[in-house]
Design a protein around this motif. Structure first.
Motif, PDB file in Angstrom:
ATOM      1  N   ASP A  60      44.553  33.470  39.776  1.00 52.32           N
ATOM      2  CA  ASP A  60      44.434  32.680  40.997  1.00 52.32           C
ATOM      3  C   ASP A  60      45.067  33.388  42.198  1.00 52.32           C
ATOM      4  O   ASP A  60      44.783  33.033  43.336  1.00 52.32           O
ATOM      5  N   SER A  61      45.918  34.361  41.939  1.00 57.91           N
ATOM      6  CA  SER A  61      46.561  35.065  43.047  1.00 57.91           C
ATOM      7  C   SER A  61      45.699  36.224  43.520  1.00 57.91           C
ATOM      8  O   SER A  61      45.316  37.090  42.732  1.00 57.91           O
ATOM      9  N   LEU A  62      45.409  36.225  44.802  1.00 58.70           N
ATOM     10  CA  LEU A  62      44.566  37.278  45.353  1.00 58.70           C
ATOM     11  C   LEU A  62      45.227  38.645  45.240  1.00 58.70           C
ATOM     12  O   LEU A  62      44.569  39.647  44.932  1.00 58.70           O
ATOM     13  N   VAL A  63      46.535  38.660  45.468  1.00 58.89           N
ATOM     14  CA  VAL A  63      47.283  39.919  45.335  1.00 58.89           C
ATOM     15  C   VAL A  63      47.123  40.477  43.925  1.00 58.89           C
ATOM     16  O   VAL A  63      46.797  41.651  43.730  1.00 58.89           O
ATOM     17  N   ASP A  64      47.339  39.611  42.949  1.00 58.68           N
ATOM     18  CA  ASP A  64      47.244  40.067  41.557  1.00 58.68           C
ATOM     19  C   ASP A  64      45.835  40.485  41.197  1.00 58.68           C
ATOM     20  O   ASP A  64      45.635  41.425  40.425  1.00 58.68           O
ATOM     21  N   VAL A 105      45.294  43.928  42.482  1.00 59.74           N
ATOM     22  CA  VAL A 105      46.025  44.924  41.705  1.00 59.74           C
ATOM     23  C   VAL A 105      45.360  45.165  40.358  1.00 59.74           C
ATOM     24  O   VAL A 105      45.131  46.308  39.956  1.00 59.74           O
ATOM     25  N   PRO A 107      46.291  27.025  38.434  1.00 58.68           N
ATOM     26  CA  PRO A 107      46.053  25.604  38.670  1.00 58.68           C
ATOM     27  C   PRO A 107      44.714  25.196  38.064  1.00 58.68           C
ATOM     28  O   PRO A 107      43.794  25.988  37.962  1.00 58.68           O
ATOM     29  N   GLU A 149      56.139  35.007  32.979  1.00 65.71           N
ATOM     30  CA  GLU A 149      57.197  34.427  32.166  1.00 65.71           C
ATOM     31  C   GLU A 149      57.141  35.005  30.764  1.00 65.71           C
ATOM     32  O   GLU A 149      56.100  34.955  30.106  1.00 65.71           O
ATOM     33  N   LYS A 168      53.901  40.245  33.323  1.00 66.23           N
ATOM     34  CA  LYS A 168      53.702  40.766  34.679  1.00 66.23           C
ATOM     35  C   LYS A 168      55.022  41.259  35.247  1.00 66.23           C
ATOM     36  O   LYS A 168      56.082  40.738  34.878  1.00 66.23           O
ATOM     37  N   PRO A 169      55.041  42.184  36.166  1.00 68.89           N
ATOM     38  CA  PRO A 169      53.874  42.767  36.814  1.00 68.89           C
ATOM     39  C   PRO A 169      53.169  43.775  35.910  1.00 68.89           C
ATOM     40  O   PRO A 169      53.812  44.527  35.192  1.00 68.89           O
ATOM     41  N   VAL A 170      51.849  43.770  35.996  1.00 66.75           N
ATOM     42  CA  VAL A 170      51.052  44.633  35.146  1.00 66.75           C
ATOM     43  C   VAL A 170      51.093  46.054  35.695  1.00 66.75           C
ATOM     44  O   VAL A 170      50.966  46.283  36.888  1.00 66.75           O
ATOM     45  N   LYS A 171      51.296  46.980  34.781  1.00 65.87           N
ATOM     46  CA  LYS A 171      51.378  48.379  35.200  1.00 65.87           C
ATOM     47  C   LYS A 171      50.189  49.164  34.669  1.00 65.87           C
ATOM     48  O   LYS A 171      49.481  48.714  33.764  1.00 65.87           O
ATOM     49  N   LEU A 172      50.042  50.345  35.197  1.00 68.31           N
ATOM     50  CA  LEU A 172      48.958  51.220  34.737  1.00 68.31           C
ATOM     51  C   LEU A 172      49.101  51.520  33.255  1.00 68.31           C
ATOM     52  O   LEU A 172      48.115  51.579  32.513  1.00 68.31           O
ATOM     53  N   THR A 231      60.913  48.066  30.956  1.00 73.59           N
ATOM     54  CA  THR A 231      60.002  49.151  31.306  1.00 73.59           C
ATOM     55  C   THR A 231      60.227  50.306  30.358  1.00 73.59           C
ATOM     56  O   THR A 231      60.980  51.225  30.625  1.00 73.59           O
TER      57      THR A 231
END
Lengths: 159, 318
Positions: free
Chosen positions: B77-81, B84, B136, B164, B184-188, B253
């Motif tokens: 739902d997040s445009l940023v995510d 990415v 949502p 989470e 998250k955050p998802v990495k390469l 990480t």
């Protein structure tokens, strides 16, 4: 002369980035974003960050509006907006903003009104600082690209 | 009989077929469907389990083995995510369709209608679905259930992402059939790992268009391996005593590009494996690629159990 300018710009950029890392404003996820930028997507970082700014400002407005209500606070909605802000902040590597969101959320969970108010102010302040610094970073980057284009008019510049 | 000095190489090699015996540093390995049997010494066998039945899935594009044909549906739902994850997938040469909600995803897959006509032909090729958990309307978990409940897309691997790191949530998703769970955050490195173990090991080893072929696929979840080695710097000797298998997903990480360190861990094989583990190592040749052993080491439901984490024992991994 132009060459020297390019070096100076790169140094400035690195210095600013180092500072932001050192301050904990950014974390390695930001580096990850930079890694995703290349010839095929030369403006990736600034594009994502611009979206982030847009979305975050919406969330911050929502949060402030919710807290303006003198009587009943919708803690549930507060939580939702905070989660979204937290998520996007972590996705771009905005560590400090993300951490403030976490503290804010804790205050929400405890129904602690004064702590929520304080958290919102800190959040807005941190966000402003982040935005200013990132704008600065992109400005330096743009100057550098411009400099490169002037020097090598035909070249495609990439990160 | 294969001989290798490197366990990791052994795991990676896709030339192993069921019944193959391999020797690596004084350990005997026998390839069986779904996993690989390993002996801590030449004289006994201990079970190594594949995580969540991943081995049963084989995903190859119909014509070629190229990564470029992998089509991923990303839901967040997040445009940023979305931006990415889209970029992460594109940079690993996947085709991406990004949607903003579970409902949109179902719409895209054609699963939003209650009734599906009996002669409904699924033209859509989706190789992987990666979805956020917290959304949502419909959560990633609910979306997962709907996908796994559908006839057309049940076999498509679904990966859940969440900011989470809640063990109960992870287990619940894995139990429902999720392929993997990414914090998250998802990495390469996450996306590369995912792609490698889902689509990377199949090149040129199996007849195409045979997604039910349960052969081979000995790739391991490198991140889980890494995390297990991080969380369990355990003693070199392997003890077969049963102990609860702890969850090992951590958001740390861990170095992504380093080869997986198959470190010893004191996790046991499941109880039902014991009848099979006593079989002598010299008789693997009877099993062929298409016939599973007469007493399957464990039922498919166990493979899908959320507690089935990767358990590898190797006493002398340097």
């Amino acid at each position: 002369m132009l060459g020297f300018g390019a070096v100076r710009l790169r140094t400035d950029m690195n210095r600013l980035l180092s500072l932001l890392f050192h301050q904990g404003v950014l974390d390695e996820q930001f580096l990850q974003l930079q890694q995703l930028q290349d010839q095929t997507s030369p403006n990736f970082v600034s594009e994502v960050v611009t979206i982030y700014f847009h979305e975050s400002e919406k969330q911050l407005r929502n949060l402030r509006n919710l807290l303006l209500d003198r009587e009943m606070w919708d803690y549930c909605k507060l939580g939702i907006h905070l989660n979204q802000l937290m998520g996007s902040s972590s996705s771009i590597g905005a560590k400090r903003v993300r951490n403030i969101c976490a503290a804010f959320r804790a205050a929400v969970d405890q129904n602690n009104r004064p702590a929520c108010m304080r958290a919102l102010e800190v959040l807005e302040h941190e966000y402003c600082y982040l935005k200013n610094k990132l704008h600065e970073l992109f400005q330096i980057e743009q100057e550098r690209v411009l400099g490169d284009t002037v020097r090598y008019p035909g070249a495609v510049n990439q990160q | 009989m294969w001989i290798s000095s490197d366990f990791h190489d052994l795991l990676q090699c896709h030339h192993l077929v069921d019944g193959d015996v391999a020797v690596c540093r004084l350990h005997l390995y026998i390839k069986i469907p779904f996993s690989i049997l390993i002996s801590p010494n030449i004289f006994s066998l201990k079970f190594v389990m594949a995580r969540n039945g991943l081995f049963s899935r084989r995903w190859r594009s119909p014509e070629t083995d190229q990564f470029a044909d992998v089509h991923v549906l990303a839901v967040d739902d997040s445009l940023v995510d979305r931006k990415v994850i889209e970029r992460l997938l594109k940079i690993t040469s996947c085709k991406v369709t990004a949607v903003e909600s579970g409902w949109r995803a179902l719409q895209y897959l054609g699963l939003d209608q209650e009734k599906t006509s009996p002669d409904f032909v699924n033209e859509l090729k989706v190789d992987l679905i990666i979805t956020d958990y917290c959304m949502p309307g419909m959560t990633g978990y609910e979306l997962l259930k709907k996908i796994k409940g559908s006839a057309t897309f049940r076999e498509v691997p679904v990966v859940i992402m969440s900011s989470e790191n809640v063990v109960a949530r992870i287990d619940r998703c894995l139990e429902e059939g999720a392929e993997d769970f990414i914090v998250k955050p998802v990495k390469l490195s996450d996306v590369k790992r995912l792609k490698d173990y889902m689509f990377g090991e199949n090149r040129g080893t199996c007849p195409p268009n045979n997604i039910n072929n349960k052969e081979e696929k000995t790739s391991f979840n490198k991140r889980k391996l890494q995390e297990m080695s991080d969380t369990f710097p355990s003693p070199p000797t392997v003890s077969p005593s049963p102990s609860p298998s702890p969850p090992t997903v951590s958001p740390s990480t861990s170095p992504s590009s380093s080869p997986p360190t198959v470190s010893p861990s004191t996790s046991p094989s499941p109880p039902t494996a014991s009848p099979t583990t006593s079989s002598p190592p010299q008789s693997p040749s009877s099993s062929s690629s298409s016939t599973p052993p007469s007493s399957p080491p464990f039922s498919p439901s166990q493979l899908d159990s959320p507690t089935m984490r990767l358990k590898v024992t190797n006493s002398d991994q340097a």
